[in-house]
Design an enzyme around this catalytic site. Structure first.
Site, PDB file in Angstrom:
ATOM      1  N   ALA A  67      -6.776  -8.883 -10.196  1.00 23.24           N
ATOM      2  CA  ALA A  67      -6.839 -10.341 -11.806  1.00 23.24           C
ATOM      3  C   ALA A  67      -5.848 -11.362 -11.062  1.00 23.24           C
ATOM      4  O   ALA A  67      -4.108 -10.866 -11.250  1.00 23.24           O
ATOM      5  CB  ALA A  67      -7.522  -9.744 -12.620  1.00 23.24           C
ATOM      6  N   GLY A 117      -8.379  -4.959  -8.742  1.00 21.82           N
ATOM      7  CA  GLY A 117      -9.670  -6.077  -8.643  1.00 21.82           C
ATOM      8  C   GLY A 117     -10.295  -5.768  -7.021  1.00 21.82           C
ATOM      9  O   GLY A 117     -11.294  -6.084  -7.012  1.00 21.82           O
ATOM     10  N   GLU A 120     -10.865  -2.869  -6.223  1.00 22.43           N
ATOM     11  CA  GLU A 120     -12.086  -2.571  -6.414  1.00 22.43           C
ATOM     12  C   GLU A 120     -13.035  -2.350  -6.276  1.00 22.43           C
ATOM     13  O   GLU A 120     -14.786  -2.223  -6.071  1.00 22.43           O
ATOM     14  CB  GLU A 120     -12.212  -2.166  -8.287  1.00 22.43           C
ATOM     15  N   GLU A 142      -2.840  -1.285 -11.846  1.00 20.52           N
ATOM     16  CA  GLU A 142      -2.575  -1.962 -13.483  1.00 20.52           C
ATOM     17  C   GLU A 142      -2.605  -1.917 -14.506  1.00 20.52           C
ATOM     18  O   GLU A 142      -1.069  -2.469 -15.637  1.00 20.52           O
ATOM     19  CB  GLU A 142      -4.399  -1.902 -13.408  1.00 20.52           C
TER      20      GLU A 142
END
Length: 719
Positions: A67, A117, A120, A142
């Protein structure tokens, strides 16, 4: 119009989605990319002619880094609550869920780094091929920014590789290289970067299933889930206890991750994703995530890129460095510089002392060799760049000098004069002093404009910070050269103004003094030490005093007297304790075998039993919260005083310096972020309360009270 996602169709009817976020050195998940990826996924799902899709990156060596932290960091300041934060997470999570349930097979051609992300997104694909380049890593970091993977990471990874295998990646932010990723089952195949799309195409041509394992009937998490799983006592009961012990309740993300995994893996995937988003929203709306992201990633990243470097000064590079003094600090400077490829002259008063310093470097490298962290060829190259000497003539041709001799003004003046007689007129002279004013030391120099403070922290090899101190006559060119050198050796710089103790030493001194004053207040020594550690400091103030030695602290007090330093800047608070420990009890610190702690020959340490006899403990003790507040507040207050007096001009430098240099807890974001997080008025009120209870040193200045009354923050609010 530039786009973040390129959509192509190959001759097989497969969509090739190439992520290439414009004007970014590395792909990050932006609102634009999310919108374009959503459109692409819906097009693929709706078009019967499209048989499947491959997602890859247009940036060599990197897939997606995660992100955009610059977007996430604004959430707390904008007042985004847990519900809004949860929605932000779930929108991306729903997109990734749509990929895996679209009915079309998706393959990820991961051509390099895939973090957060980025990983992910890959986990939502039905097939994953990773570049076999050793520089390619995958992970979910994270937790390091106070968050959890909010787009399915806490749900897909445990379902894919089992809970015990997934927790190190989730709780520690561990990143794994290609071979380990394949072994764990995170990816299905490895291939050279230029063959990844072909590998993905090969899989798609084999008419694979477009259904994830966890969506199949009777799916079970590998190794089990919930309280009855064989690993549950270790992963959840012991894991929760260990996590709490490591974080002391200051970092909420690890416990939230454990809760996500425990709760989410016992229910269907869609429910698990909602659980994950709920916990993500709580973290995103909290101050800890904001503080960690802002200081430790965005601001530190800017400092590493020399955001504060004077404009209009040509870039420089040190080819030859002179280090004066081969003690622990000087040898450390020589070591990190030689590792960076710089030729180093390591000078001491005798050749024997200089060679001893170089031998210490060799011993440290030998330990790395034994651990498999280096090779003999690399060691030989490093040592080959270091010349040990006692001859000042060997300093000829040095671009930069780092002086690291004993903290005596006359000694420093002597080596300055002898060095400047040899080095080029263009050379920069940097003093590693931690206490003596740079402007005063520069009086011994024939070129004060080229004189600057370059303050390293011990041990140099491990400590990432360098404090650059400007003297009254230090030029912009000299500052730029010092900053360029710090970047060259891959350290993080902060810039401060000249003052006794500068910034870090001055604020650090309040931590030690406050702990020593607590002894005089009759507070239990274990409460002092544990209170500091539970607040988030790496060690307690008594242990720190032993490490730096009270002998050194006493010499600083004496130097302050000799310099006629104004009373308010003299470290009188803990001096009665220091003088007694040094002069009467002969326990000046660890290096001397005894201090506040005993140091048995077998190793380890324990608080000296006689401490309570020397400093009697009162029957009534303060609360743990009170002890923690005293430490956190006094250091933040001293930083505010430095800011008020112009010693430090940037809250960014103040926060980075307090965390990386002197161990202020990272969860706070640093000393000035701590004040902002408390609220200016609440902080000023707490200072006044502590002043009434423990002494006038806590009294806020009129300047600070005015900031509190107006609500003025050190950082402007985002949004």
């Amino acid at each position: 119009m530039t786009t973040a996602l390129k959509f192509d169709l190959d001759r097989n009817g497969f969509a090739i989605l190439t992520i290439d976020v414009p004007e970014r050195p590395m792909n990050v998940i932006t609102p634009e990319l999310t919108a374009e990826l959503t459109q692409a996924v819906e097009r693929i799902a709706a078009d019967a002619a499209i048989k499947g899709a491959i997602i890859t990156s247009g940036k060599p060596g990197a897939f997606v880094a995660g992100a955009d932290l610059k977007d996430l960091v604004t959430a707390f300041d904008k007042g985004i609550d847990a519900v809004e934060g949860s929605k932000a997470s779930f929108e991306l999570s729903a997109l990734f869920r749509r990929i895996e349930t679209s009915g079309k097979p998706f393959a990820a051609a991961i051509n390099g780094l895939a973090l957060g992300g980025g990983l992910e997104l890959c986990l939502a694909c039905h097939f994953r091929a990773l570049s076999d380049d050793p520089k390619a890593v995958v992970g979910l970091p994270e937790v390091n920014v106070g968050l959890l993977p909010g787009a399915g990471g806490t749900q897909r990874l445990p379902r894919l590789i089992g809970i015990p295998n997934s927790l190190p990646l989730l709780l520690q932010g561990k990143q794994v290289k290609p071979a380990e990723a394949l072994k764990l089952g995170i990816v299905h195949a490895l291939a050279p970067a230029d063959q990844l799309v072909a590998k993905a195409t090969e899989w798609l041509l084999a008419t694979p299933s477009a259904e994830q394992p966890w969506d199949k009937k009777n799916f079970r998490v590998p190794g089990g889930a919930g309280p009855m799983a064989a690993h549950a006592s270790q992963t959840f009961v012991a894991g929760n206890a260990l996590t709490s012990a490591n974080t002391n309740g200051n970092y909420p993300a690890p416990n939230a991750i454990l809760s996500c995994v425990f709760e989410g893996t016992q229910v269907p995937m869609d429910t698990g994703l909602r659980i994950e988003s709920k916990y993500f929203g709580k973290l995103l709306s909290g101050a800890v995530a904001r503080n960690l992201i802002r200081t430790m990633f965005i601001n530190k990243g800017a400092a590493d890129k020399l955001a504060g470097r004077p404009k209009g000064v040509a870039k420089s590079k040190v080819q030859k460095l002179g280090v004066l003094g081969a003690g622990m600090m000087g040898a450390g400077v020589a070591h990190v510089s030689a590792k960076a490829g710089i030729q180093v002259v390591l000078l001491d008063s005798t050749l024997e002392q200089a060679e001893k310093g170089k031998a210490g470097i060799a011993a440290m490298q030998a330990k790395d060799l034994a651990k498999g962290k280096t090779t003999q060829d690399k060691i030989d190259a490093i040592l080959g760049r270091i010349k040990a000497t006692a001859d000042y003539a060997d300093l000829e041709g040095c671009d930069l000098i780092v002086e690291a001799v004993f903290e005596k003004r006359e000694i420093k003046a002597d080596v300055t004069a002898r060095t400047e007689a040899v080095i080029p007129e263009t050379a920069t002279f940097g003093s590693n002093t931690s206490t003596l004013p740079i402007t005063g030391l520069a009086k011994a120099s024939r070129r004060p404009k080229q004189f600057i403070g370059i303050h390293f922290f011990s041990p140099v090899e491990k400590m990432p910070l360098v404090e650059i101190i400007l003297g009254e006559q230090t030029s912009d060119e000299t500052l730029a050269k010092a900053l360029d050198y710090v970047a060259q050796i891959k350290k993080t710089p902060i810039v401060v103004r000249d003052f006794p103790g500068f910034y870090t030493s001055r604020v650090f001194g309040t931590f030690c003094s406050e702990g020593q004053k607590m002894l005089l207040d009759g507070i239990e020594p274990t409460l002092i030490e544990n209170g500091a550690k539970l607040a988030g400091f790496p060690v307690g103030p008594l242990a720190v005093s032993d490490e730096v030695t009270m002998f050194l602290q006493q010499s600083i007090y004496k130097q302050q007297e000799a310099d006629n330093l104004p009373e308010k800047y003299r470290g009188k608070l803990g001096r009665p304790v220091v003088d007694r420990m040094v002069d009467e009890l002969k326990r000046p610190g660890r290096r001397f075998g005894a201090g506040f702690y005993d140091y048995p020959e077998g190793g380890g340490k324990k608080l000296w039993k006689g401490l309570k006899d020397v400093f009697p403990v009162k029957a009534e003790q303060p609360t743990l919260a009170e002890v923690k507040s005293r430490f956190l507040t006094i250091m933040a207050l001293e930083t505010a005083r430095c800011f008020e007096e112009g010693v430090i001009a940037s809250p960014i430098d103040a926060d980075i310096g307090s965390i990386l240099g002197i161990g202020y807890p990272a969860w706070t974001g640093g000393t000035l972020s701590y004040i902002d997080t408390q609220g200016p008025k609440a902080f000023a009120d707490e200072c006044a309360r502590l002043a009434a209870a423990w002494g006038p040193r806590f009294e806020p200045s009129e300047w600070l009270k005015a900031r509190g009354a107006s609500g003025e923050l050190f950082y402007k609010k985002a949004g």
